[in-house]
Design a protein around this motif. Sequence first.
Motif, PDB file in Angstrom:
ATOM      1  N   LEU A 391       1.317  23.073  50.176  1.00  0.00           N
ATOM      2  CA  LEU A 391       1.181  23.049  51.651  1.00  0.00           C
ATOM      3  C   LEU A 391       1.132  24.651  51.727  1.00  0.00           C
ATOM      4  O   LEU A 391       0.345  25.215  52.742  1.00  0.00           O
ATOM      5  N   ALA A 392       1.950  25.458  51.054  1.00  0.00           N
ATOM      6  CA  ALA A 392       1.810  26.954  51.331  1.00  0.00           C
ATOM      7  C   ALA A 392       0.679  27.497  50.772  1.00  0.00           C
ATOM      8  O   ALA A 392      -0.053  28.480  51.237  1.00  0.00           O
ATOM      9  N   GLY A 393       0.166  26.714  49.469  1.00  0.00           N
ATOM     10  CA  GLY A 393      -1.264  27.290  49.031  1.00  0.00           C
ATOM     11  C   GLY A 393      -2.282  27.064  50.035  1.00  0.00           C
ATOM     12  O   GLY A 393      -3.262  27.908  49.928  1.00  0.00           O
ATOM     13  N   LEU A 394      -2.298  26.099  51.040  1.00  0.00           N
ATOM     14  CA  LEU A 394      -3.427  25.954  51.802  1.00  0.00           C
ATOM     15  C   LEU A 394      -3.050  26.391  53.231  1.00  0.00           C
ATOM     16  O   LEU A 394      -3.617  26.471  54.306  1.00  0.00           O
ATOM     17  N   SER A 395      -1.919  27.285  53.364  1.00  0.00           N
ATOM     18  CA  SER A 395      -1.496  28.291  54.350  1.00  0.00           C
ATOM     19  C   SER A 395      -1.147  27.394  55.559  1.00  0.00           C
ATOM     20  O   SER A 395      -1.447  27.622  56.840  1.00  0.00           O
ATOM     21  N   LEU A 396      -0.271  26.488  55.440  1.00  0.00           N
ATOM     22  CA  LEU A 396       0.311  25.533  56.441  1.00  0.00           C
ATOM     23  C   LEU A 396       1.039  26.500  57.366  1.00  0.00           C
ATOM     24  O   LEU A 396       1.889  27.076  57.045  1.00  0.00           O
ATOM     25  N   PRO A 397       0.570  26.418  58.795  1.00  0.00           N
ATOM     26  CA  PRO A 397       1.795  27.064  59.695  1.00  0.00           C
ATOM     27  C   PRO A 397       3.108  26.891  59.356  1.00  0.00           C
ATOM     28  O   PRO A 397       3.401  25.583  59.388  1.00  0.00           O
ATOM     29  N   GLY A 398       3.929  27.718  59.733  1.00  0.00           N
ATOM     30  CA  GLY A 398       5.385  27.605  59.195  1.00  0.00           C
ATOM     31  C   GLY A 398       5.722  27.930  57.979  1.00  0.00           C
ATOM     32  O   GLY A 398       6.944  28.152  57.824  1.00  0.00           O
ATOM     33  N   LEU A 399       4.669  28.065  57.051  1.00  0.00           N
ATOM     34  CA  LEU A 399       4.928  28.668  55.751  1.00  0.00           C
ATOM     35  C   LEU A 399       4.521  30.019  55.634  1.00  0.00           C
ATOM     36  O   LEU A 399       3.595  30.387  56.218  1.00  0.00           O
ATOM     37  N   ALA A 400       5.036  30.676  54.613  1.00  0.00           N
ATOM     38  CA  ALA A 400       4.878  32.286  54.426  1.00  0.00           C
ATOM     39  C   ALA A 400       3.418  32.576  54.420  1.00  0.00           C
ATOM     40  O   ALA A 400       3.045  33.457  55.108  1.00  0.00           O
ATOM     41  N   PRO A 401       2.635  32.152  53.396  1.00  0.00           N
ATOM     42  CA  PRO A 401       1.290  32.478  53.432  1.00  0.00           C
ATOM     43  C   PRO A 401       0.410  32.396  54.765  1.00  0.00           C
ATOM     44  O   PRO A 401      -0.590  33.154  54.973  1.00  0.00           O
ATOM     45  N   PHE A 402       0.827  31.522  55.680  1.00  0.00           N
ATOM     46  CA  PHE A 402       0.031  31.440  57.028  1.00  0.00           C
ATOM     47  C   PHE A 402       0.191  32.771  57.509  1.00  0.00           C
ATOM     48  O   PHE A 402      -0.776  32.954  58.376  1.00  0.00           O
ATOM     49  N   VAL A 403       1.149  33.054  57.550  1.00  0.00           N
ATOM     50  CA  VAL A 403       1.459  34.627  58.488  1.00  0.00           C
ATOM     51  C   VAL A 403       0.229  35.482  57.884  1.00  0.00           C
ATOM     52  O   VAL A 403      -0.182  36.171  58.619  1.00  0.00           O
ATOM     53  N   SER A 404       0.151  35.579  56.714  1.00  0.00           N
ATOM     54  CA  SER A 404      -0.655  36.685  55.938  1.00  0.00           C
ATOM     55  C   SER A 404      -1.931  36.261  56.194  1.00  0.00           C
ATOM     56  O   SER A 404      -2.953  37.378  56.662  1.00  0.00           O
ATOM     57  N   GLU A 405      -2.297  34.990  56.209  1.00  0.00           N
ATOM     58  CA  GLU A 405      -3.707  34.794  56.474  1.00  0.00           C
ATOM     59  C   GLU A 405      -4.361  35.009  57.720  1.00  0.00           C
ATOM     60  O   GLU A 405      -5.191  35.469  58.129  1.00  0.00           O
ATOM     61  N   PHE A 406      -3.420  34.580  58.711  1.00  0.00           N
ATOM     62  CA  PHE A 406      -3.639  34.967  59.909  1.00  0.00           C
ATOM     63  C   PHE A 406      -3.871  36.295  60.444  1.00  0.00           C
ATOM     64  O   PHE A 406      -4.658  36.691  61.154  1.00  0.00           O
ATOM     65  N   LEU A 407      -3.007  37.197  59.883  1.00  0.00           N
ATOM     66  CA  LEU A 407      -3.096  38.647  60.199  1.00  0.00           C
ATOM     67  C   LEU A 407      -4.581  39.226  59.642  1.00  0.00           C
ATOM     68  O   LEU A 407      -5.058  40.119  60.259  1.00  0.00           O
ATOM     69  N   VAL A 408      -5.002  38.736  58.301  1.00  0.00           N
ATOM     70  CA  VAL A 408      -6.333  39.027  57.917  1.00  0.00           C
ATOM     71  C   VAL A 408      -7.254  38.417  58.717  1.00  0.00           C
ATOM     72  O   VAL A 408      -8.436  39.362  58.831  1.00  0.00           O
ATOM     73  N   PHE A 409      -7.360  37.353  59.116  1.00  0.00           N
ATOM     74  CA  PHE A 409      -8.258  36.707  60.109  1.00  0.00           C
ATOM     75  C   PHE A 409      -8.488  37.580  61.447  1.00  0.00           C
ATOM     76  O   PHE A 409      -9.546  37.955  61.670  1.00  0.00           O
TER      77      PHE A 409
END
Length: 517
Positions: A391-409
């Motif tokens: 779920l972190a690999g698909l950037s689920l909200p609440g897990l760390a990669p989501f914040v990164s991907e959101f900022l990039v978007f």
Amino acid sequence: MNIPWLTLAVALPALGALVVGLLPRERPELAKRLTLGVSLGTLLLVGAMALRFDPTSASRLQFEEVYPWIPRFGVSFAVGVDGIALVLILMSVLLVPLVVLAAWNEDEGSGAAGGARGYFALILALEAMMIGVFAATDIFLFYVFFEAMLVPVYFMIGRYGRGAERRRAAIKFLLFSLFGGLLMLVAVIGVYVLAGTFLWSDLVGPGSELAAADTSVVRWLFLGFFVAFAIKAPMWPVHTWLPAAAGSSRPGTAVLLVGVLDKVGTYGMLRYCLELFPEAARWFVWPVVVLSVISIIYGAILAIGQSDMMRLIAYTSLSHFGFITLGIFAMTSQAQAGAALYMVNHGFATGALFLIVGFLIARQGSAAIADYGGVQQVAPKLAGVFLVAGLAGLSLPGLAPFVSEFLVFVGTYAFQPVPAIIAGAGVVLAALYILWMYQRTMTGPVPERLTGLKDLSKREAWAVGPLIALIVLFGVQPQPLLGAINPAVEQTMQQIDVTDPEPAIGQAADEQEGASE
């Protein structure tokens, strides 16, 4: 007393590698224990250094050390870190002891000379070089570490890897990397000819000799660095070495290869391509953005079609690195902060996935998705951590990669909406390849061959547990990382003479105010 933190951080694992390599072959347990001890000592040393880092400091680099190395050619052993380099070094030194724990009982596989002693010595040698490459502030020293990393990785894949294709995969990795390194060497020499120095601090800024050089020459130098970093990252179309290398590696090797070494490419783009050649970076923005978007979609589509878990994770990383390079070249502070944060969070999420797949391989001797099924019924803890990592690999909200991907978007949309919208398809595809892999391996009826599958052991829990905890922690509270990253991003934006675009709402309000007047 001024403590040479970074020199010690490089020297400790380097000396540890030498000692472990000289141990008797008949003492594999001692080699493992010593490797774990040295890696934990390095983690404590870098952690103590990080506690002294001041994100509010006006100095661009902290913990700087400059020692003459080859004075005749102006080469120095110069090291220092900003917030971005610091968090990447912290990520590196955290992953190494976890890899050592995860690989503790792995089959030595190839039967190569040195056995466990050789493999663990290579891990420590690689750790020293990873710290050095992120800390180097002399571009020739950076090049030396950049190329030296190839040696331990080549042997970790070719000698200690998995499968009959491991030697071919190691050679392919080496040839691609050497080609990129050769281009970088030409560019490094070109920079020295133009500016008369290798020191990064003397090369950046509008008053440097490099800034006054001919525009066409500087653009060629930019390409020399960029192609080398694009191969290392990797980006489409110079990515083909990655699936072969990751698929033929031990899981621990894959963690360091994809989780750390590939970040050298994206870190190099941010630190060297943008700041040494700001005009060229702005001129090449759209070609790089297009390549990034292709990498996102292409990597995700190929991941969906994989039948091998190691290769699937490698292709997902091609897609993730597309997001990172998109964030770097979107030229907004949000996107660049997101890209830097993405480097760290991707290391944790992908590292956890590779380690968990490694646990499955250790039990069944196969990375093929078709060889599994129903694992959650016989090994619920193993399936649980696999789900969180996935779920972190698909950037689920609440897990760390989501914040990164959101900022990039957000940052990319402010730069130009079209690439951000197209890249959004990568998020949808990520849900497909991650959930499909989990469904095929963890759910459904239990095959007879898996009825006795062991659940997560204590050692394995210690190896993957810290990564799962960090994924959750930084998903809820990313500020400890962003607090170090943001000041460095602001200084990069100033260096390349780019400002964030005005919000569309603010522009509309200004226009209405002007019309009313």
